[in-house]
Design an enzyme around this catalytic site. Structure first.
Site, PDB file in Angstrom:
ATOM      1  N   ALA A  55       0.852  -1.155   0.010  1.00 50.79           N
ATOM      2  CA  ALA A  55      -0.006   0.110   0.063  1.00 50.79           C
ATOM      3  C   ALA A  55       0.932   1.125   0.076  1.00 50.79           C
ATOM      4  O   ALA A  55       2.190   1.262   0.387  1.00 50.79           O
ATOM      5  CB  ALA A  55      -0.960   0.056   1.164  1.00 50.79           C
ATOM      6  N   LYS A  56       0.279   2.258  -0.550  1.00 49.13           N
ATOM      7  CA  LYS A  56       1.160   3.736  -0.710  1.00 49.13           C
ATOM      8  C   LYS A  56       1.881   4.013   0.782  1.00 49.13           C
ATOM      9  O   LYS A  56       3.039   3.945   0.943  1.00 49.13           O
ATOM     10  CB  LYS A  56       0.064   4.592  -1.009  1.00 49.13           C
ATOM     11  N   ARG A  57       1.062   3.738   1.803  1.00 47.31           N
ATOM     12  CA  ARG A  57       1.519   4.105   3.174  1.00 47.31           C
ATOM     13  C   ARG A  57       2.921   3.450   3.398  1.00 47.31           C
ATOM     14  O   ARG A  57       3.845   4.067   4.057  1.00 47.31           O
ATOM     15  CB  ARG A  57       0.372   4.030   4.308  1.00 47.31           C
TER      16      ARG A  57
END
Ligand code: GLU
Length: 498
Positions: A261-263
């Site tokens: 995920a981006k995070r």
């Protein structure tokens, strides 16, 4: 004759370079070096609305920090520079080229002008959605006569150029990781090639540029597989040979098992470097995400990676992004450093921690770094780990108590140690002779080592975990007031126990 290997990365300057994203750069770079080819960096800035100021510099500089530099395109050398004879390497500087090639496709009837308004396209989409059809442009503008088109253009009507996808064709290509891929042209929309603002879409620009820059292998993330058939149609329309396609497996989150995920993966490379991850460790870690040299060996220098790299050792399945593993690689690389290299790398962190290193002899700093080298996972930890050498740390008296020993015994032992150390000549402190002396003393006095050495170590450090007390005292022994510091700290501990 074999075609020269020319590979490229084509980042969009829409944000900082992320750690997960570097792997694609690395594999391109390794493949180019392995084959004595060229590694090209091209900047895809056609989506002007998404540009982020400073990101081009960040991308190029981060790559340079990791030791990846482009043979052609932008590179970093005390600033942003460009080299290569197939430029410009920034797409917004190539607009005339895209226009020319889009027009060529229109002339050959592989593309057509479309004047449909945003409103009409939305209605069309809503209608298709209601009927559960996949959203596709309905080719209405394909039927415009040359006169109508000329009239609309001369009256400056907003328009785009679309790819004219022929129905019922099988589009096939071979991917060096995923094998043969087939898709029916009925599943492909009449993709916009040139936007109304005169900028190309990714699909037109990538094909034109890969062709003009003579790219031999397109190596990129597998999220681009669905776009590749569109590109194949464009290559065919232009009559150009296809490059080889190599789509890389995704990087998966350790937490969710899903695509990173981006995070999690979007931590900027610069942030990792700032925390004190060594470039060689990052490179080694990333190289093994999805590529397996099929040996037990895990530690690879960049040169070894270049020698070993090949596509047949790429995995098809996703690779787990495991930060603990990165920490492990980093600690291995830190242990490999010569003490002076470690010193140079640690200096900024020591200064940041407020340690006035210039007030201490170099061999003292070297000594304490040697003590920590074994356990350091990232350089940024160094300040916290060694600050007790420079300043007495506060701690709970309870920490001085070894296991189930009673307080009185600890107090008595610290007192005896203090008297004994007091009686030793300063020279013993400087000679690394304390271990022997203290052990002899404890034996003579029948003092159990744990009950003396634990509180001694805590007195010196104020920490639950640290190097052993003799090593710490040897380090202090280097200082002219080493003996004094040691005695003061033992004194403090005794006071705490009262
Ligand atoms: N701009 C695309 C990206 O950043 C490039 C994709 C490609 O390599 O074709 O992923």
């Amino acid at each position: 004759m074999l075609k020269e290997v020319r590979v490229r990365n084509a980042p969009s300057p829409t944000g900082f370079l992320h750690i997960g994203g570097i792997r694609t750069f690395l594999y391109n770079y390794l493949f180019a070096r392995k084959n004595n080819g060229k590694y090209i960096l091209r900047i895809e800035d056609t989506d002007q609305a998404r540009l982020v100021a400073g990101s081009l510099e960040n991308i190029v500089q981060s790559l340079a920090d990791l030791g990846i530099s482009a043979d052609e395109g932008p590179y970093w050398d005390n600033g942003l520079k460009t080299r290569g004879d197939k430029g410009p390497y920034v797409q917004s500087e190539r607009l005339d080229l895209y226009k020319k090639y889009a027009q060529e496709l229109v002339d050959k009837k592989f593309a057509y002008y479309c004047f449909c308004s945003a409103k009409r396209l939305e209605e069309l989409r809503n209608d298709q959605e209601a009927k559960k059809f996949p959203p596709k442009y309905d080719k209405r503008c394909l039927n415009l006569s040359p006169d109508e088109i000329a009239k609309k253009i001369s009256s400056n009507e907003s328009h785009v150029i679309r790819l004219n996808v022929q129905p019922d064709q099988m589009i096939e290509f071979h991917d060096l990781v995923y094998g043969d891929i087939k898709i029916s042209s009925n599943e492909i929309d009449d993709q916009i090639l040139l936007k109304s603002d005169g900028f190309p879409t990714y699909h037109l620009a990538v094909v034109v540029d890969d062709y003009l820059m003579q790219i031999s292998h397109v190596i990129r993330a597998n999220e681009w597989i669905p776009s590749t058939p569109k590109h194949i149609l464009l290559y065919k329309a232009f009559g150009w040979d296809l490059p080889e396609f190599v789509h890389l497996p995704p990087i998966l989150s350790k937490k969710t098992g899903k695509k990173l995920a981006k995070r999690e993966g979007d931590v900027a490379v610069a942030a990792f470097l700032e925390k004190g991850y060594l470039p060689a460790a990052i490179i080694n870690f990333l190289a093994l995400l999805g590529w397996n040299p099929k040996t037990e060996q895990e530690i690879f220098s960049l040169t070894e990676l270049v020698n070993e790299f090949s596509f047949d050792k790429l995995h098809k399945s996703g690779a787990i992004f495991d930060l603990d593993k990165l920490d492990w690689f980093n600690s291995v690389y830190i242990r490999k450093l010569k003490i002076d290299e470690l010193l140079v790398l640690c200096l900024p962190y020591l200064i940041k921690a407020g340690i006035k290193i210039d007030r201490y002899p170099k061999n003292f700093i070297q000594k304490i770094l040697t003590l920590e080298q074994e356990r350091l996972k990232k350089l940024s930890e160094i300040g916290d780990r060694v600050k007790y050498f420079f300043q007495e740390q506060d701690y709970e008296p309870q920490l001085l108590i070894w296991k189930k020993t009673d307080k009185q015994t600890i107090l008595k032992n610290l007192n005896s140690l203090q008297k004994f150390l007091q009686s030793l000549p300063e020279q013993k402190f400087a000679e690394d002779a304390l271990e022997q002396e203290i052990k002899k003393f404890l034996e003579e006095k029948n003092i159990r080592t744990g009950e003396a050495l634990w509180p001694l170590r805590v007195a010196l450090t104020g920490l639950e975990a640290s190097p052993g007390p003799f090593e710490i005292m040897d380090a202090f022994g280097i200082l002219p007031d080493g003996k004094e510091i040691i005695l003061q700290r033992i004194n403090k501990a005794i006071e705490k126990l009262f």
